[in-house]
Design an enzyme around this catalytic site. Sequence first.
Site, PDB file in Angstrom:
ATOM      1  N   GLU A 176      -1.691   0.568   8.069  1.00  0.00           N
ATOM      2  CA  GLU A 176      -0.918  -0.568   7.563  1.00  0.00           C
ATOM      3  C   GLU A 176       0.242  -0.085   6.697  1.00  0.00           C
ATOM      4  O   GLU A 176       1.352  -0.628   6.764  1.00  0.00           O
ATOM      5  CB  GLU A 176      -1.816  -1.505   6.758  1.00  0.00           C
ATOM      6  CG  GLU A 176      -1.075  -2.703   6.185  1.00  0.00           C
ATOM      7  CD  GLU A 176      -1.925  -3.547   5.252  1.00  0.00           C
ATOM      8  OE1 GLU A 176      -1.374  -4.528   4.670  1.00  0.00           O
ATOM      9  OE2 GLU A 176      -3.136  -3.242   5.076  1.00  0.00           O
ATOM     10  N   HIS A 222       2.942  -6.942   4.448  1.00  0.00           N
ATOM     11  CA  HIS A 222       1.579  -6.511   4.741  1.00  0.00           C
ATOM     12  C   HIS A 222       1.222  -6.819   6.189  1.00  0.00           C
ATOM     13  O   HIS A 222       1.988  -7.453   6.917  1.00  0.00           O
ATOM     14  CB  HIS A 222       0.575  -7.231   3.825  1.00  0.00           C
ATOM     15  CG  HIS A 222       0.618  -6.786   2.397  1.00  0.00           C
ATOM     16  ND1 HIS A 222      -0.242  -5.856   1.870  1.00  0.00           N
ATOM     17  CD2 HIS A 222       1.449  -7.160   1.391  1.00  0.00           C
ATOM     18  CE1 HIS A 222       0.041  -5.677   0.590  1.00  0.00           C
ATOM     19  NE2 HIS A 222       1.070  -6.454   0.281  1.00  0.00           N
ATOM     20  N   GLU A 277       1.670 -11.532   5.707  1.00  0.00           N
ATOM     21  CA  GLU A 277       0.755 -10.781   6.572  1.00  0.00           C
ATOM     22  C   GLU A 277       1.290 -10.970   7.990  1.00  0.00           C
ATOM     23  O   GLU A 277       1.188 -12.058   8.577  1.00  0.00           O
ATOM     24  CB  GLU A 277      -0.671 -11.324   6.447  1.00  0.00           C
ATOM     25  CG  GLU A 277      -1.271 -11.244   5.058  1.00  0.00           C
ATOM     26  CD  GLU A 277      -1.793  -9.854   4.694  1.00  0.00           C
ATOM     27  OE1 GLU A 277      -1.672  -8.934   5.534  1.00  0.00           O
ATOM     28  OE2 GLU A 277      -2.344  -9.699   3.588  1.00  0.00           O
ATOM     29  N   HIS A 322       0.824  -1.210   0.000  1.00  0.00           N
ATOM     30  CA  HIS A 322       0.000   0.000   0.000  1.00  0.00           C
ATOM     31  C   HIS A 322       0.869   1.274   0.000  1.00  0.00           C
ATOM     32  O   HIS A 322       2.055   1.224  -0.346  1.00  0.00           O
ATOM     33  CB  HIS A 322      -0.988  -0.020   1.166  1.00  0.00           C
ATOM     34  CG  HIS A 322      -1.731  -1.316   1.264  1.00  0.00           C
ATOM     35  ND1 HIS A 322      -2.703  -1.701   0.393  1.00  0.00           N
ATOM     36  CD2 HIS A 322      -1.594  -2.361   2.150  1.00  0.00           C
ATOM     37  CE1 HIS A 322      -3.167  -2.909   0.715  1.00  0.00           C
ATOM     38  NE2 HIS A 322      -2.507  -3.334   1.775  1.00  0.00           N
TER      39      HIS A 322
END
Length: 325
Positions: A152, A207, A289, A115
């Site tokens: 995040e 992530h 993640e 992101h």
Amino acid sequence: MRNDNSPPPPESGSSIDPDRSWFTRRSTLVVGVAALAPAALAGWVLTQAFAGPGSDGPSGSASRSASHAALSPGQRDAKPGSTPSASTSTAAATPAPAPAKGPLTGKTVVVDPGHNAGNFEHTEEIDQQVDIGTNRKECDTTGTTTNAGYKEADFTLDVSLRLRTALESQGAKVVLTHQADRPWGPCITERARIGNEAQADAVVSVHADGVSAGNRGFHIILPAKVKSGAADTAKIVEPSRQLGERIAGNFARTTGSAPANYLGSGTGLVVRDDLGGLNLSTRPKVFIECGNMRDAKDAAQLTSPEWRQKAAQGIADGIVGFLGG
């Protein structure tokens, strides 16, 4: 040939003509020298007048020219009487630090911070559709946040920068897909292309998840075998799995975090075919993640700088293990 400083031996008696006065010979010599001295002095004065102060004549000029050529540019430009600047001297004396040597020397790793914090202000741009081979998806997304608002994107960039440092200390060349140096993105298609064009030996996209509270732990996302449109993952499925397994084991050991309790059957490994960053990759690649930002206990870890350092080290150790270190 004499090699000492003793005075010459006296002339023998046979070398002196008794009919010639010694005193007369000495006087004639003195008069000759005295007559030449004024002329020599006058010549020297004229030479100095024409040559100017400080001149050494043609040979002296050539000598100075050679010396001048040997000086550095900063020294040649310095004014008379001045000393070269500290920056000039330091630049010449201090070589650039040599790259670190280690088990990853000669290897290239691409790190993809998931992101971008600016995506929240550029929803129109990131909502544009891109082709990921199996279908079309948004260019990028905003990512999630903790309940307290920690993004995040801020987490992923922090861990990625720490990961770069850890990998470079092992000799790797590290390429980041971005460093929040752009207002939004990059798109998932561009993130994949950066890894491909770098001919990366390994690619990791960092992530954190955003599911409901009570779901805890980390997981690694592996590419499925896909062949559709621009996507063809056949060659990277197996090495990507090996990379993911190495990272999962080292991440758990270094951070103390357990594999996710809500997917992966406790292995910490999940296979997906709907992520453009994996579908379009031609290099061994995984997503990690690192935890669930919506769970208070996981969030406490994710917001801790000390834990993020452990997370980066765990990922780095896995990459070193995968690449044969």
